[in-house]
Design an enzyme around this catalytic site. Structure first.
Site, PDB file in Angstrom:
ATOM      1  N   CYS A 137       6.730  -6.787 -83.429  1.00 32.47           N
ATOM      2  CA  CYS A 137       6.301  -8.016 -84.108  1.00 32.47           C
ATOM      3  C   CYS A 137       6.968  -8.126 -85.483  1.00 32.47           C
ATOM      4  CB  CYS A 137       4.777  -8.083 -84.200  1.00 32.47           C
ATOM      5  SG  CYS A 137       4.142  -9.735 -84.581  1.00 32.47           S
ATOM      6  N   ASP A 206      -3.526  -6.353 -87.842  1.00 33.64           N
ATOM      7  CA  ASP A 206      -4.316  -7.558 -88.153  1.00 33.64           C
ATOM      8  C   ASP A 206      -5.732  -7.178 -88.545  1.00 33.64           C
ATOM      9  OD1 ASP A 206      -2.091  -8.524 -86.180  1.00 33.64           O
ATOM     10  OD2 ASP A 206      -2.768 -10.230 -87.366  1.00 33.64           O
TER      11      ASP A 206
HETATM   12  O1  RUB Z   1       0.536  -8.885 -85.399  1.00 38.03           O
HETATM   13  C1  RUB Z   1       1.078  -9.357 -86.373  1.00 38.03           C
HETATM   14  C2  RUB Z   1       1.321 -10.812 -86.543  1.00 38.03           C
HETATM   15  O2  RUB Z   1       0.834 -11.566 -85.446  1.00 38.03           O
HETATM   16  P1  RUB Z   1       1.064 -13.163 -85.441  1.00 38.03           P
HETATM   17  O3  RUB Z   1       2.530 -13.402 -85.494  1.00 38.03           O
HETATM   18  O4  RUB Z   1       0.425 -13.612 -84.174  1.00 38.03           O
HETATM   19  O5  RUB Z   1       0.348 -13.716 -86.655  1.00 38.03           O
HETATM   20  C3  RUB Z   1       1.462  -8.468 -87.523  1.00 38.03           C
HETATM   21  O6  RUB Z   1       1.862  -7.213 -87.065  1.00 38.03           O
HETATM   22  C4  RUB Z   1       0.235  -8.280 -88.427  1.00 38.03           C
HETATM   23  O7  RUB Z   1      -0.352  -9.527 -88.734  1.00 38.03           O
HETATM   24  C5  RUB Z   1       0.600  -7.598 -89.725  1.00 38.03           C
HETATM   25  O8  RUB Z   1       1.446  -8.418 -90.493  1.00 38.03           O
HETATM   26  P2  RUB Z   1       1.481  -8.280 -92.087  1.00 38.03           P
HETATM   27  O9  RUB Z   1       1.841  -6.860 -92.368  1.00 38.03           O
HETATM   28  O10 RUB Z   1       2.538  -9.245 -92.541  1.00 38.03           O
HETATM   29  O11 RUB Z   1       0.126  -8.611 -92.614  1.00 38.03           O
END
Ligand code: RUB
Length: 351
Positions: A137, A206
């Site tokens: 991701c 998340d």
């Molecule tokens: O799973 C996702 C985003 O999912 P989506 O694209 O569905 O929002 C990321 O790994 C976390 O949110 C952490 O991101 P961060 O470290 O930027 O908080």
């Protein structure tokens, strides 16, 4: 009015509704970015409020918080951000409330940025010169660790999983290339094969539950299981805003189910089900009245999954690095035992 719920008739600033829409449609995405945008939106609501009484002002802020909260269910950074800002909504007059709320939102956003930078420095200590990380991701917290390692003068390479269906891996690949990191982009199904070339799996989160489970983009748990089997350590980079306080009292984290069209556009569905509008018995069915659910094909699109703590080696936060099983200690320290819905903050004042 039901005293437990904000008055949904209260007008929310158009800019707040726009932010909510951007989050729901994933134009604003990723847990940290969502939290930042939510805090900014509450500040905008405070600045633009034309409320004439402190009670009306508070009601507007709570309605804005609820609009933002109802966008996506899994990233706890969103309700944590809303709670934090609304807790700072102090004052006897509208002017005082406005000042306090905007200052609190600004403080939240600065802390968020600082926490990510600090977390990056801590996470970078786990990365050695020449290491290869596999990502899944797009996580700004995970990228912060790589950035800090590069600033320490280390050479880092990355194997980037594409991350179907939304391909957030492309964002990761682009940002890593901007940092000068050599990137190998792979389809998700190739992950196990390429784990042999990786020194770390590095992902974001998340939400993190009290038992140390990590809730992150769908596919993280399978990657972690394969990494364990291959002996590759799994590192989760997550600011403490990702800790899910409700899980201390037994609540589970809601996993967002997204629209099937992200996985299967309508024309591709038609290719699979063919002329399913004609029943086996040969009775013609009017396709204009046929719902997708009636053609016998179900498409599931969960956006996140749960990685059990036994498959995670370290959770890196701005407060240090933790084995997943001990994260509950930090959670208690930061959140206490009780949590309200974000719009419940300070409500007792208005009763
Ligand atoms: O799973 C996702 C985003 O999912 P989506 O694209 O569905 O929002 C990321 O790994 C976390 O949110 C952490 O991101 P961060 O470290 O930027 O908080």
């Amino acid at each position: 009015m039901d005293s437990d719920q904000p008055d949904t008739d209260v007008t929310v600033a158009p800019a707040v509704a726009e932010t909510a829409d951007d989050i729901a449609e994933m134009r604003i995405r990723g847990a940290a970015t969502i939290a930042d945008a939510a805090a900014e939106a509450l500040a905008t609501q405070a600045e633009r409020s034309e409320a004439e009484t402190p009670a009306a002002f508070r009601e507007q802020l709570r309605a804005a918080a609820r609009t933002l909260y109802e966008t996506r269910p899994t990233a706890v950074s969103l309700p944590n951000a809303l709670r934090y800002v609304l807790r700072g909504m102090e004052g006897e007059t509208v002017a005082e409330l406005r000042r306090a709320t905007t200052a609190r939102a600004a403080e939240f956003r600065e802390d968020l940025e600082q926490a990510q930078a600090t977390l990056g420095e801590i996470g970078a200590n786990r990365l050695r010169d020449g290491d290869v990380v596999m990502t899944h991701c797009h996580s700004t917290d995970a990228l912060s660790c790589i950035k800090a390692a590069l600033e320490d003068g280390k050479h880092i390479e990355a194997i980037v999983k594409e991350t179907r269906p939304r391909k957030q891996g492309h964002i990761t690949a682009r940002q890593l290339r901007e940092l000068g990191v050599p990137v190998t982009l792979i389809v998700d199904n190739a992950a196990r094969r390429y784990l042999d070339d990786a020194d770390h799996v590095l992902v974001g989160a998340d939400s993190i539950a009290a038992d140390g489970s990590v809730i992150n983009k769908i596919g993280t748990s399978g990657l972690a299981v394969n990494a364990r089997e291959r002996g590759v350590p799994v590192m989760v980079a997550a600011q403490t805003i990702k800790l899910h306080p409700d899980t201390m009292t037994g609540h589970t984290v809601a996993i967002e189910m997204r629209d099937e069209h992200e996985v299967l556009p309508a024309d591709e569905r038609a290719e699979i089900v063919g002329d399913a509008t004609e029943s086996v018995a040969g009775d013609a069915v009017d396709s204009s009245t046929e719902s997708a659910a009636d053609d016998g094909l179900t498409v599931e699109n969960p956006a996140f999954d749960v990685t059990p703590p036994r498959h995670v080696d370290a959770i890196v936060t701005e407060r240090g690095q933790f084995p997943p099983e001990s994260i509950v200690t930090l959670m208690r320290e930061l959140f206490g035992e009780t949590t309200d819905e974000p719009w419940e903050q300070g409500r007792s004042r208005d009763r």
